[in-house]
Design a protein around this motif. Structure first.
Motif, PDB file in Angstrom:
ATOM      1  N   UNK A  70       0.884  -1.171   0.000  1.00  0.00           N
ATOM      2  CA  UNK A  70       0.000   0.000   0.000  1.00  0.00           C
ATOM      3  C   UNK A  70       0.918   1.217   0.000  1.00  0.00           C
ATOM      4  N   UNK A  71       0.868   1.960  -1.094  1.00  0.00           N
ATOM      5  CA  UNK A  71       1.789   3.091  -1.253  1.00  0.00           C
ATOM      6  C   UNK A  71       1.052   4.397  -0.984  1.00  0.00           C
ATOM      7  N   UNK A  72       1.697   5.278  -0.223  1.00  0.00           N
ATOM      8  CA  UNK A  72       1.127   6.600   0.063  1.00  0.00           C
ATOM      9  C   UNK A  72       1.876   7.611  -0.801  1.00  0.00           C
ATOM     10  N   UNK A  73       1.127   8.280  -1.670  1.00  0.00           N
ATOM     11  CA  UNK A  73       1.744   9.211  -2.619  1.00  0.00           C
ATOM     12  C   UNK A  73       1.328  10.651  -2.326  1.00  0.00           C
ATOM     13  N   UNK A  74       2.282  11.537  -2.529  1.00  0.00           N
ATOM     14  CA  UNK A  74       2.017  12.973  -2.388  1.00  0.00           C
ATOM     15  C   UNK A  74       2.758  13.669  -3.524  1.00  0.00           C
ATOM     16  N   UNK A  75       2.031  14.411  -4.307  1.00  0.00           N
ATOM     17  CA  UNK A  75       2.592  15.102  -5.472  1.00  0.00           C
ATOM     18  C   UNK A  75       3.380  14.137  -6.356  1.00  0.00           C
ATOM     19  N   UNK A  76       2.807  12.963  -6.579  1.00  0.00           N
ATOM     20  CA  UNK A  76       3.392  11.973  -7.480  1.00  0.00           C
ATOM     21  C   UNK A  76       4.569  11.199  -6.902  1.00  0.00           C
ATOM     22  N   UNK A  77       4.917  11.479  -5.664  1.00  0.00           N
ATOM     23  CA  UNK A  77       6.075  10.835  -5.043  1.00  0.00           C
ATOM     24  C   UNK A  77       5.597   9.858  -3.963  1.00  0.00           C
ATOM     25  N   UNK A  78       6.243   8.696  -3.905  1.00  0.00           N
ATOM     26  CA  UNK A  78       5.876   7.739  -2.850  1.00  0.00           C
ATOM     27  C   UNK A  78       6.532   8.188  -1.545  1.00  0.00           C
ATOM     28  N   UNK A  79       5.708   8.474  -0.544  1.00  0.00           N
ATOM     29  CA  UNK A  79       6.244   8.895   0.749  1.00  0.00           C
ATOM     30  C   UNK A  79       6.469   7.695   1.669  1.00  0.00           C
ATOM     31  N   UNK A  80       5.647   6.674   1.499  1.00  0.00           N
ATOM     32  CA  UNK A  80       5.771   5.496   2.368  1.00  0.00           C
ATOM     33  C   UNK A  80       5.078   4.332   1.696  1.00  0.00           C
ATOM     34  N   UNK A  81       5.508   3.143   2.024  1.00  0.00           N
ATOM     35  CA  UNK A  81       4.796   1.955   1.559  1.00  0.00           C
ATOM     36  C   UNK A  81       4.792   0.910   2.661  1.00  0.00           C
ATOM     37  N   UNK A  82       3.642   0.285   2.800  1.00  0.00           N
ATOM     38  CA  UNK A  82       3.442  -0.683   3.886  1.00  0.00           C
ATOM     39  C   UNK A  82       2.739  -1.906   3.311  1.00  0.00           C
ATOM     40  N   UNK A  83       3.023  -3.058   3.896  1.00  0.00           N
ATOM     41  CA  UNK A  83       2.321  -4.267   3.458  1.00  0.00           C
ATOM     42  C   UNK A  83       1.048  -4.472   4.274  1.00  0.00           C
ATOM     43  N   UNK A  84       1.038  -3.899   5.473  1.00  0.00           N
ATOM     44  CA  UNK A  84      -0.052  -4.136   6.409  1.00  0.00           C
ATOM     45  C   UNK A  84      -1.022  -2.948   6.406  1.00  0.00           C
ATOM     46  N   UNK A  85      -2.309  -3.222   6.392  1.00  0.00           N
ATOM     47  CA  UNK A  85      -3.317  -2.154   6.330  1.00  0.00           C
ATOM     48  C   UNK A  85      -3.251  -1.251   7.564  1.00  0.00           C
ATOM     49  N   UNK A  86      -3.150  -1.847   8.757  1.00  0.00           N
ATOM     50  CA  UNK A  86      -3.069  -1.037   9.986  1.00  0.00           C
ATOM     51  C   UNK A  86      -1.878  -0.088   9.934  1.00  0.00           C
ATOM     52  N   UNK A  87      -0.741  -0.648   9.529  1.00  0.00           N
ATOM     53  CA  UNK A  87       0.480   0.167   9.471  1.00  0.00           C
ATOM     54  C   UNK A  87       0.335   1.271   8.430  1.00  0.00           C
ATOM     55  N   UNK A  88      -0.335   0.969   7.340  1.00  0.00           N
ATOM     56  CA  UNK A  88      -0.520   1.973   6.284  1.00  0.00           C
ATOM     57  C   UNK A  88      -1.408   3.120   6.763  1.00  0.00           C
ATOM     58  N   UNK A  89      -2.477   2.792   7.467  1.00  0.00           N
ATOM     59  CA  UNK A  89      -3.384   3.847   7.965  1.00  0.00           C
ATOM     60  C   UNK A  89      -2.668   4.705   9.009  1.00  0.00           C
ATOM     61  N   UNK A  90      -1.940   4.035   9.875  1.00  0.00           N
ATOM     62  CA  UNK A  90      -1.204   4.775  10.904  1.00  0.00           C
ATOM     63  C   UNK A  90      -0.163   5.700  10.254  1.00  0.00           C
ATOM     64  N   UNK A  91       0.514   5.175   9.239  1.00  0.00           N
ATOM     65  CA  UNK A  91       1.516   5.994   8.532  1.00  0.00           C
ATOM     66  C   UNK A  91       0.861   7.171   7.819  1.00  0.00           C
TER      67      UNK A  91
END
Lengths: 274, 117
Positions: free
Chosen positions: A53-74
């Motif tokens: 699960x990749x978190x993108x901001x202005x086309x850039x990946x800021x973080x990526x997580x395999x776990x849904x909980x970790x992704x939401x927290x991030x």
């Protein structure tokens, strides 16, 4: 699927094509009212790519997580971090803030001192709770930062009503091993407002949960020292930060509060604020 | 005003003391908080230490400062030792220095001898 909300006047837009992410966005969405306005929009996207699960901001990946909980927290952490970016001149302090009997107050202290639990107790008794973790200090005035409150498992045992609310919520992995729940006053049917201004008092909390609570005036120099130890940024002009903190403590009452049993401590705090 | 660094152990009670102009002093009702830009350090001073620092203005020597501290602490306090300890600490931290003396200036209630060349 997207979720839009406002933090300190900034529009936050989170888009995702992942239904399981979309269902969780409400957990971290901020519903605090504030009188601030800004032209800035913070747009984030959460997409799935290569099993992450990749978190993108202005086309850039800021973080990526395999776990849904970790992704939401991030995602929650990144939103708070990015929203604070334009506030670079403000000093960020580790503190909670509330209003009781019309008096705006701030509570500081080390992690585990009981800030969140004490303010939740006061909130259930009729106080307005603005924030439990961060305040911004600028020109001697506070601006509460409306981050979702982190409710840890220890708080649930002390406050059954909070436990009942959290029972319907998703538990997230905490930052120090224990689970936490994201909550805010609206979960209790109460208003959640940011507040700006000069506090009537600042309280420095020291935990002593097996003792009787005690409140006493705190020397302003000592309070300045305690607040400097609770600054969340060590970059920038240290001299200016010191001046900001001194301006704050010079303009309000300062107290040391030994946190004992929850009910007795809350009663003492309310009496002082009344 | 020019000033010289002094060894904290050898500070004479009749030497006038001053503080660097760069110190950022934040005065509070029970002391002060100092930012020292050269060291990027912050010092938290109680009321007695704040009085001592204020008096390190290039016009007061150790004796005059001790007298003021005695006034603050009361007659039974060991004002001279307290003030001496604070001054030595300040010197060690670079918060004060020995001020250069103009000739014939009166300090600590006595006239200093002028060195003739």
């Amino acid at each position: 699927m997207n979720r839009t909300f406002s933090i300190l006047g900034q529009q936050v837009v989170v888009e995702t094509d992942q239904p399981e992410v979309g269902e969780r966005l409400d957990d971290i969405a901020v519903r605090a009212d504030d009188a601030l306005s800004s032209d800035r929009t913070l747009a984030l996207r959460v997409v799935q790519a290569d099993g992450f699960l990749c978190i993108l901001h202005e086309g850039r990946i800021l973080a990526q997580e395999t776990d849904l909980d970790a992704a939401i927290r991030m995602l929650h952490l990144l939103i708070n971090q990015l929203v604070l970016e334009p506030q670079s001149e403000a000093l960020k302090l580790h503190a909670a803030a509330g209003t009781w009997a019309g008096r705006f107050f701030m509570v500081t202290g080390d992690r585990g001192a009981g800030k969140t639990t004490l303010l939740l107790k006061l909130m259930l008794d009729g106080a307005e709770m603005h924030c439990d973790e961060t305040v911004l200090l600028r020109d001697g005035l506070l601006q509460t930062f409306p981050r979702k409150f982190y409710i840890k498992t220890g708080t649930l045992a002390c406050l059954p009503r909070v436990a009942a609310v959290c029972a319907a919520k998703h538990a997230y992995p905490g930052f120090y091993g224990k689970q936490l729940y994201f909550a805010d006053p609206t979960d209790f049917g109460l208003p959640w407002r940011s507040r700006a201004g000069r506090p009537w008092a600042v309280f420095h909390l020291t935990p002593a949960f097996d003792q009787a609570p005690l409140i006493k005036p705190c020397a302003k120099v000592e309070m300045a020292k305690q607040l400097m130890m609770q600054t969340l940024q060590l970059t920038g002009d240290l001299g200016r930060h010191v001046a900001q903190v001194c301006r704050l403590v010079a303009s309000c009452k300062c107290y040391s509060l030994r946190v004992g049993g929850l009910d007795a401590t809350a009663a003492l705090l309310k009496k002082t604020l009344a | 005003m020019t000033a010289t660094k002094a060894d904290a152990r050898n500070l004479a009670p009749t030497q006038r003391l001053s503080r660097p102009a760069t110190l950022q002093i934040n005065r509070l009702e029970d002391g002060c908080v100092i930012y020292q830009p050269e060291q990027d350090r912050v010092h938290f001073l109680n009321q007695t230490a704040a009085i001592v620092l204020e008096l390190c203005d290039g016009h007061h020597d150790g004796l005059a400062i001790a007298a003021q501290v005695a006034e603050h602490l009361g007659p039974h306090a060991t004002a001279r030792k307290v003030s001496c300890d604070i001054l030595q600490r300040f010197l060690a931290e670079g918060l004060i220095m020995v001020a250069a003396e103009p000739p014939g200036v009166t300090v600590g209630g006595r006239k200093r001898p002028v060195k003739k060349v």
